[in-house]
Scaffold this motif. Structure first.
Motif, PDB file in Angstrom:
ATOM      1  N   GLY A 139       8.793   3.328 -17.165  1.00 35.92           N
ATOM      2  CA  GLY A 139       8.183   2.407 -17.711  1.00 35.92           C
ATOM      3  C   GLY A 139       6.203   1.882 -17.407  1.00 35.92           C
ATOM      4  N   LEU A 140       6.207   2.928 -16.643  1.00 38.00           N
ATOM      5  CA  LEU A 140       4.509   2.107 -16.356  1.00 38.00           C
ATOM      6  C   LEU A 140       3.435   3.460 -16.487  1.00 38.00           C
ATOM      7  N   LYS A 141       2.359   3.153 -16.312  1.00 33.72           N
ATOM      8  CA  LYS A 141       0.930   4.054 -16.380  1.00 33.72           C
ATOM      9  C   LYS A 141       0.048   4.183 -15.134  1.00 33.72           C
ATOM     10  N   ARG A 142      -0.882   4.912 -15.008  1.00 28.19           N
ATOM     11  CA  ARG A 142      -1.033   4.922 -13.863  1.00 28.19           C
ATOM     12  C   ARG A 142      -2.223   4.342 -13.660  1.00 28.19           C
ATOM     13  N   ASP A 143      -2.855   3.456 -15.124  1.00 33.28           N
ATOM     14  CA  ASP A 143      -4.168   2.838 -14.458  1.00 33.28           C
ATOM     15  C   ASP A 143      -3.471   1.430 -14.390  1.00 33.28           C
ATOM     16  N   SER A 197       4.186  12.385 -11.319  1.00 31.95           N
ATOM     17  CA  SER A 197       3.653  12.665 -11.864  1.00 31.95           C
ATOM     18  C   SER A 197       3.862  11.324 -13.006  1.00 31.95           C
ATOM     19  N   ASP A 198       3.133  11.970 -14.651  1.00 26.37           N
ATOM     20  CA  ASP A 198       3.250  10.605 -14.949  1.00 26.37           C
ATOM     21  C   ASP A 198       4.518  11.112 -15.892  1.00 26.37           C
ATOM     22  N   GLU A 199       5.019  11.629 -16.696  1.00 34.59           N
ATOM     23  CA  GLU A 199       6.732  11.529 -16.761  1.00 34.59           C
ATOM     24  C   GLU A 199       7.295  11.119 -15.804  1.00 34.59           C
ATOM     25  N   GLU A 200       7.176  11.001 -14.765  1.00 32.72           N
ATOM     26  CA  GLU A 200       7.990  10.440 -14.155  1.00 32.72           C
ATOM     27  C   GLU A 200       8.072   7.981 -13.864  1.00 32.72           C
ATOM     28  N   LEU A 201       6.596   8.493 -14.079  1.00 33.78           N
ATOM     29  CA  LEU A 201       5.895   7.366 -14.436  1.00 33.78           C
ATOM     30  C   LEU A 201       6.738   6.550 -15.684  1.00 33.78           C
ATOM     31  N   TYR A 220       1.023  -1.368  -0.065  1.00 29.07           N
ATOM     32  CA  TYR A 220      -0.015  -0.012  -0.117  1.00 29.07           C
ATOM     33  C   TYR A 220       0.560   1.361   0.297  1.00 29.07           C
ATOM     34  N   GLN A 221       1.849   1.423   0.563  1.00 33.19           N
ATOM     35  CA  GLN A 221       2.725   2.455   1.028  1.00 33.19           C
ATOM     36  C   GLN A 221       3.538   2.622  -0.292  1.00 33.19           C
ATOM     37  N   THR A 222       3.584   1.379  -1.188  1.00 34.33           N
ATOM     38  CA  THR A 222       4.461   1.342  -2.717  1.00 34.33           C
ATOM     39  C   THR A 222       3.613   2.147  -3.369  1.00 34.33           C
ATOM     40  N   LEU A 223       2.012   2.052  -3.702  1.00 33.03           N
ATOM     41  CA  LEU A 223       1.554   2.123  -3.860  1.00 33.03           C
ATOM     42  C   LEU A 223       1.032   3.561  -4.153  1.00 33.03           C
ATOM     43  N   ASN A 224       1.035   4.069  -3.376  1.00 30.28           N
ATOM     44  CA  ASN A 224       0.860   5.409  -2.534  1.00 30.28           C
ATOM     45  C   ASN A 224       1.776   6.530  -3.140  1.00 30.28           C
ATOM     46  N   LYS A 225       2.615   5.929  -3.139  1.00 31.82           N
ATOM     47  CA  LYS A 225       4.840   6.496  -3.395  1.00 31.82           C
ATOM     48  C   LYS A 225       4.338   6.521  -4.940  1.00 31.82           C
ATOM     49  N   LEU A 226       4.112   5.795  -5.251  1.00 30.71           N
ATOM     50  CA  LEU A 226       4.212   5.461  -7.464  1.00 30.71           C
ATOM     51  C   LEU A 226       3.089   6.980  -7.830  1.00 30.71           C
ATOM     52  N   MET A 227       1.451   6.568  -7.181  1.00 31.53           N
ATOM     53  CA  MET A 227       0.651   7.547  -7.232  1.00 31.53           C
ATOM     54  C   MET A 227       1.282   9.202  -7.146  1.00 31.53           C
TER      55      MET A 227
END
Length: 75
Positions: free
Chosen positions: A58-62, A50-54, A40-47
Motif C-alpha cells: 500500500g505504498l508508493k515510492r514518492d 520493487s514498485d510491485e512489492e511496494l 534510515y535502515q528501514t527507508l533503505n530496505k523499502l527503497m
C-alpha cells in the motif's frame, strides 16, 4: 615509445589537509550516526523493494520518506 610520470600532490596542500582533518572526522562521524539510525535502515530496505512489492504494502515510492519519518517529523 610512450613515457609516463607519476603525479604527486604538492606539499603546500599538506597544511590545509592537516587543518581539515578534524572537520572531515566530524563529518564522517555524523554520517555514521545517521546511517546507523533504524529509520534510515528501514527507508533503505523499502527503497530496495520493487514498485510491485511496494504496491502490495500500500505504498508508493514518492511517499516512503513520509511513511518512515511521519511520526517524528512534520513532513
Amino acid at each position: 615509445m610512450a613515457h609516463t610520470a607519476p603525479y604527486t600532490v604538492p606539499t603546500a596542500l599538506g597544511i590545509l589537509n592537516l587543518l581539515a582533518k578534524p572537520f572531515t572526522a566530524l563529518g564522517r562521524g555524523l554520517v555514521a550516526i545517521a546511517e546507523n539510525n533504524t529509520r534510515y535502515q528501514t527507508l533503505n530496505k523499502l527503497m530496495a523493494l520493487s514498485d510491485e512489492e511496494l504496491a502490495k504494502r500500500g505504498l508508493k515510492r514518492d511517499q516512503l520518506v513520509h511513511h518512515v519519518f511521519s511520526d517524528s517529523y512534520y513532513l
